[in-house]
Design a protein around this motif. Structure first.
Motif, mmCIF file in Angstrom:
data_model
loop_
_atom_site.group_PDB
_atom_site.id
_atom_site.type_symbol
_atom_site.label_atom_id
_atom_site.label_comp_id
_atom_site.label_asym_id
_atom_site.label_seq_id
_atom_site.Cartn_x
_atom_site.Cartn_y
_atom_site.Cartn_z
ATOM 1 N N ALA A 32 0.856 -1.186 0.000
ATOM 2 C CA ALA A 32 0.000 0.000 0.000
ATOM 3 C C ALA A 32 0.891 1.234 0.000
ATOM 4 C CB ALA A 32 -0.905 0.001 1.227
ATOM 5 N N ALA A 33 0.410 2.274 -0.604
ATOM 6 C CA ALA A 33 1.193 3.498 -0.700
ATOM 7 C C ALA A 33 1.678 3.944 0.674
ATOM 8 C CB ALA A 33 0.356 4.604 -1.327
ATOM 9 N N GLY A 34 2.966 4.206 0.784
ATOM 10 C CA GLY A 34 3.538 4.746 2.004
ATOM 11 C C GLY A 34 3.944 3.726 3.041
ATOM 12 N N LEU A 35 3.651 2.443 2.823
ATOM 13 C CA LEU A 35 3.983 1.464 3.841
ATOM 14 C C LEU A 35 5.322 0.771 3.587
ATOM 15 C CD1 LEU A 35 0.515 -0.116 4.642
ATOM 16 C CD2 LEU A 35 1.783 1.558 5.960
ATOM 17 N N GLY A 36 5.865 0.833 2.398
ATOM 18 C CA GLY A 36 7.202 0.312 2.116
ATOM 19 C C GLY A 36 7.326 -1.192 2.087
ATOM 20 N N ASP A 37 7.351 -1.842 3.229
ATOM 21 C CA ASP A 37 7.568 -3.273 3.347
ATOM 22 C C ASP A 37 6.252 -4.025 3.133
ATOM 23 O OD1 ASP A 37 8.351 -5.836 4.100
ATOM 24 O OD2 ASP A 37 8.412 -5.364 6.235
ATOM 25 N N PRO A 38 6.226 -4.989 2.193
ATOM 26 C CA PRO A 38 4.985 -5.723 1.928
ATOM 27 C C PRO A 38 4.463 -6.486 3.148
ATOM 28 C CG PRO A 38 6.634 -6.210 0.259
ATOM 29 C CD PRO A 38 7.296 -5.362 1.292
ATOM 30 N N ALA A 39 5.358 -7.019 3.965
ATOM 31 C CA ALA A 39 4.908 -7.753 5.151
ATOM 32 C C ALA A 39 4.222 -6.810 6.131
ATOM 33 C CB ALA A 39 6.088 -8.455 5.818
ATOM 34 N N ARG A 40 4.807 -5.652 6.349
ATOM 35 C CA ARG A 40 4.188 -4.665 7.246
ATOM 36 C C ARG A 40 2.836 -4.222 6.700
ATOM 37 N NH1 ARG A 40 7.537 -2.003 10.946
ATOM 38 N NH2 ARG A 40 6.326 -0.092 10.743
ATOM 39 N N ALA A 41 2.775 -3.986 5.410
ATOM 40 C CA ALA A 41 1.517 -3.579 4.790
ATOM 41 C C ALA A 41 0.457 -4.649 4.983
ATOM 42 C CB ALA A 41 1.726 -3.291 3.305
ATOM 43 N N ALA A 42 0.823 -5.912 4.764
ATOM 44 C CA ALA A 42 -0.138 -7.011 4.933
ATOM 45 C C ALA A 42 -0.640 -7.077 6.373
ATOM 46 C CB ALA A 42 0.507 -8.331 4.528
ATOM 47 N N VAL A 43 0.258 -6.906 7.333
ATOM 48 C CA VAL A 43 -0.136 -6.955 8.739
ATOM 49 C C VAL A 43 -1.102 -5.818 9.064
ATOM 50 C CG1 VAL A 43 0.701 -6.701 11.112
ATOM 51 C CG2 VAL A 43 1.904 -8.208 9.516
ATOM 52 N N PHE A 44 -0.749 -4.599 8.692
ATOM 53 C CA PHE A 44 -1.624 -3.456 8.979
ATOM 54 C C PHE A 44 -2.996 -3.626 8.327
ATOM 55 C CE2 PHE A 44 2.361 -0.958 9.759
ATOM 56 C CZ PHE A 44 2.061 -0.579 11.054
ATOM 57 N N GLU A 45 -3.013 -3.992 7.069
ATOM 58 C CA GLU A 45 -4.268 -4.077 6.330
ATOM 59 C C GLU A 45 -5.150 -5.220 6.817
ATOM 60 O OE1 GLU A 45 -3.094 -4.142 2.224
ATOM 61 O OE2 GLU A 45 -2.326 -2.096 2.343
ATOM 62 N N THR A 46 -4.559 -6.392 7.052
ATOM 63 C CA THR A 46 -5.384 -7.512 7.500
ATOM 64 C C THR A 46 -5.881 -7.304 8.925
ATOM 65 O OG1 THR A 46 -3.451 -8.809 8.179
ATOM 66 C CG2 THR A 46 -4.352 -9.226 5.954
ATOM 67 N N ALA A 47 -5.045 -6.759 9.788
ATOM 68 C CA ALA A 47 -5.485 -6.524 11.170
ATOM 69 C C ALA A 47 -6.672 -5.571 11.184
ATOM 70 C CB ALA A 47 -4.336 -5.981 12.016
ATOM 71 N N SER A 48 -6.606 -4.521 10.397
ATOM 72 C CA SER A 48 -7.715 -3.569 10.324
ATOM 73 C C SER A 48 -8.949 -4.213 9.705
ATOM 74 C CB SER A 48 -7.289 -2.349 9.508
ATOM 75 O OG SER A 48 -8.375 -1.487 9.335
ATOM 76 N N GLY A 49 -8.763 -4.923 8.615
ATOM 77 C CA GLY A 49 -9.900 -5.518 7.908
ATOM 78 C C GLY A 49 -10.619 -6.587 8.697
ATOM 79 N N PHE A 50 -9.876 -7.495 9.326
ATOM 80 C CA PHE A 50 -10.524 -8.585 10.048
ATOM 81 C C PHE A 50 -11.015 -8.155 11.423
ATOM 82 C CE2 PHE A 50 -8.056 -11.102 6.916
ATOM 83 C CZ PHE A 50 -9.149 -11.658 6.276
ATOM 84 N N ALA A 51 -10.503 -7.057 11.952
ATOM 85 C CA ALA A 51 -11.016 -6.535 13.223
ATOM 86 C C ALA A 51 -12.364 -5.850 13.023
ATOM 87 C CB ALA A 51 -10.025 -5.544 13.829
ATOM 88 N N ASN A 52 -12.630 -5.407 11.809
ATOM 89 C CA ASN A 52 -13.871 -4.688 11.482
ATOM 90 C C ASN A 52 -14.568 -5.363 10.306
ATOM 91 O OD1 ASN A 52 -13.312 -2.396 13.318
ATOM 92 N ND2 ASN A 52 -11.584 -2.097 11.936
ATOM 93 N N PRO A 53 -15.067 -6.597 10.491
ATOM 94 C CA PRO A 53 -15.612 -7.334 9.343
ATOM 95 C C PRO A 53 -16.814 -6.662 8.689
ATOM 96 C CG PRO A 53 -16.122 -8.469 11.389
ATOM 97 C CD PRO A 53 -15.187 -7.340 11.732
ATOM 98 N N GLY A 54 -17.540 -5.845 9.416
ATOM 99 C CA GLY A 54 -18.692 -5.169 8.827
ATOM 100 C C GLY A 54 -18.313 -4.271 7.670
ATOM 101 N N ARG A 55 -17.098 -3.732 7.695
ATOM 102 C CA ARG A 55 -16.702 -2.837 6.601
ATOM 103 C C ARG A 55 -16.447 -3.594 5.301
ATOM 104 N NH1 ARG A 55 -10.687 -0.864 5.930
ATOM 105 N NH2 ARG A 55 -9.816 -2.911 5.817
ATOM 106 N N LEU A 56 -16.361 -4.926 5.380
ATOM 107 C CA LEU A 56 -16.156 -5.732 4.178
ATOM 108 C C LEU A 56 -17.477 -6.152 3.531
ATOM 109 C CD1 LEU A 56 -13.272 -8.044 5.442
ATOM 110 C CD2 LEU A 56 -13.079 -6.051 3.943
ATOM 111 N N ALA A 57 -18.574 -5.965 4.227
ATOM 112 C CA ALA A 57 -19.879 -6.385 3.703
ATOM 113 C C ALA A 57 -20.151 -5.711 2.361
ATOM 114 C CB ALA A 57 -20.981 -6.043 4.701
ATOM 115 N N GLY A 58 -20.462 -6.529 1.384
ATOM 116 C CA GLY A 58 -20.755 -6.009 0.055
ATOM 117 C C GLY A 58 -19.538 -5.509 -0.699
#
Length: 158
Positions: free
Chosen positions: A7-33
């Motif tokens: 993701a833009a500005g995150l540099g390391d792909p592993a760090r980006a994956a951690v940040f994005e998945t933690a946010s996404g799976f902590a808030n599953p309602g935002r994935l609806a639809g």
């Protein structure tokens, strides 16, 4: 297995994956639809479960992380209807192909990308991506990875 995209500005792909998945799976309602976003996060979790703790900078992570990520992968695959024994690289690749097809409104192409890991029923996976249930194991594992990343960052600053 190829690393997730950065993701833009995150540099390391592993760090980006951690940040994005933690946010996404902590808030599953935002994935609806939002099946494209769900597919992208699922691809990142597949990658993390197979590769994250193998990276040198993650070898000092809590020993709970690797089994937690594997349990999260199993939970996610069960929710999506993906075979538990499918190779992680194939599943991640299929989900990565499906995400941009979904963003472009090409549901048939997305379903075709998922067919090989969904016993020929990529359409079923698409329907499930659009309506993911809460995934507590995925939320726990990705949150644990985020905690580990935060711990490493604090240690580096000391």
């Amino acid at each position: 297995m190829p690393e997730p995209t950065v993701a833009a500005g995150l540099g390391d792909p592993a760090r980006a994956a951690v940040f994005e998945t933690a946010s996404g799976f902590a808030n599953p309602g935002r994935l609806a639809g939002r099946p494209a976003e769900a597919a992208a996060l699922a691809a990142q979790l597949e990658w993390m479960s197979a590769e994250l703790t193998q990276r040198p900078e993650w070898r000092s992570a809590t020993p709970m992380l690797d089994p937690a990520l594997r349990q999260a992968r199993a939970e996610l695959r069960a929710a999506l209807g993906i075979a538990p024994d499918a190779p992680p690289a194939a599943v991640a690749a299929a989900l990565r192909q499906a995400a941009p097809a979904l963003r472009a409104g090409q549901a048939e192409a997305a379903a075709a990308a998922l067919d090989p890991v969904a016993a020929g029923d990529g359409r079923r996976v698409l329907a499930r991506l659009a309506n993911l249930p809460p995934l507590p194991r995925a939320a726990f594992a990705t949150g644990l990875a985020l905690d580990e990343l935060s711990r490493e960052t604090r240690t580096d600053l000391e």
